[in-house]
Design an enzyme around this catalytic site. Structure first.
Site, PDB file in Angstrom:
ATOM      1  N   ASP A 179       5.941  -5.801   9.997  1.00  0.00           N
ATOM      2  CA  ASP A 179       5.491  -4.492   9.539  1.00  0.00           C
ATOM      3  C   ASP A 179       4.518  -3.907  10.555  1.00  0.00           C
ATOM      4  O   ASP A 179       3.607  -4.601  11.012  1.00  0.00           O
ATOM      5  CB  ASP A 179       4.779  -4.661   8.194  1.00  0.00           C
ATOM      6  N   GLU A 206      10.952   2.317  -1.852  1.00  0.00           N
ATOM      7  CA  GLU A 206       9.907   1.765  -2.714  1.00  0.00           C
ATOM      8  C   GLU A 206       9.504   2.749  -3.805  1.00  0.00           C
ATOM      9  O   GLU A 206       9.210   3.918  -3.533  1.00  0.00           O
ATOM     10  CB  GLU A 206       8.674   1.387  -1.883  1.00  0.00           C
TER      11      GLU A 206
END
Length: 274
Positions: free
Chosen positions: A85, A184
């Site tokens: 990430d 998400e």
């Protein structure tokens, strides 16, 4: 053995494939367990900030912290695709710095790909990174690095305009070369429509059952989080097991039952030492 290319093909609706599985990991022992379980991808998420480093949000997580965790995970992973990430402000402001930070994750820490919390500003960067050989996973919907701008961790894509903008961005990132897309905290019907509209796989977290795969934070899965999001599910209770083990250790030391003879070594050739 999954690869970036095999994950990319999981989004092709003409092929019968199992759903893609992804979990986070931030250290070698956890990565080894996750990899041995057959998880397709391991995300070294900036969620390390909340889950491991004691930060209230992901915003303070540094490139060095992600790099250290990525190296540990990669060294312990034999099969899963390792995705690093990119933390807050490590990309986007300056293209050269963005490329350097992303490239470091592959060149120095042995990641297979990077993930960018995405928006209009990451389309051209995704194209640049992929053209340089850095596979990119995009991320739309709730993007926790924008928590201050969003005003909280709220569901995204809940009205027609925002849902259509999300679909447009999904298509733009696919065209720019992203190999997968995290969705998400998105309504299930919106995630399903986006999944149908693009060929790269969608990986849902709080996005319903119709994405091409699922991802969760490992501490939520094993029951090690103080608070978990409503879309998560606890599959174990490591906190309870850990607390019980520590209590037993303290009791054993205080009672004198540990260490016992089997935990000690006596040097027979050494006389009393004065």
């Amino acid at each position: 053995m999954p690869t970036v290319n095999s994950v990319r093909r999981a989004g092709n609706t003409d092929e019968e494939t199992d759903p893609v599985t992804m979990l986070t990991a931030y250290d070698a022992p956890t990565a080894s367990v996750v990899d041995d379980a057959g998880v397709d991808m391991i995300l070294v998420g900036d969620s390390v900030g909340n889950a491991k480093l004691g930060y209230d949000t992901t915003l303070p997580v540094s490139v060095d912290e992600i790099a250290s965790a990525t190296g540990a995970v990669a060294r312990a992973t034999a099969d899963a695709v390792v995705v690093a990430d990119m933390p807050f402000l490590s990309f986007g402001a300056d293209e050269t710095e963005s490329v350097r930070n992303a490239g470091r994750m592959l060149k120095e820490e042995d990641a297979d790909a990077v993930k960018l919390e995405s928006g209009p500003h990451t389309v051209s960067l995704t194209e640049t990174l992929t053209s340089l050989g850095i596979p990119v996973m995009a991320h739309l919907g709730l993007t926790p690095q924008h928590v201050n701008q969003l005003g909280g961790y709220f569901r995204q894509g809940t009205d027609q305009d925002s849902a259509e903008r999300m679909l447009d961005l999904a298509r733009d990132h696919e065209a720019a070369g992203a190999f997968a897309l995290v969705l998400e905290h998105v309504p299930a019907n919106v995630a399903a429509d986006i999944t149908d509209a693009i060929d790269i796989p969608t990986i849902g977290i709080g996005a319903g059952p119709d994405t091409d795969g699922q991802v969760l934070v490992i501490s939520d899965v094993i029951g090690m989080s103080e608070r978990s999001p409503p879309f998560s599910k606890q599959f174990g209770d490591v906190n309870r097991e850990m607390a019980a083990a520590v209590d037993d250790y303290v009791d054993a030391v205080e009672s004198g039952s540990f260490p016992a003879a089997e935990h000690s070594h006596v040097a027979d050739d050494v006389d009393d030492v004065y």
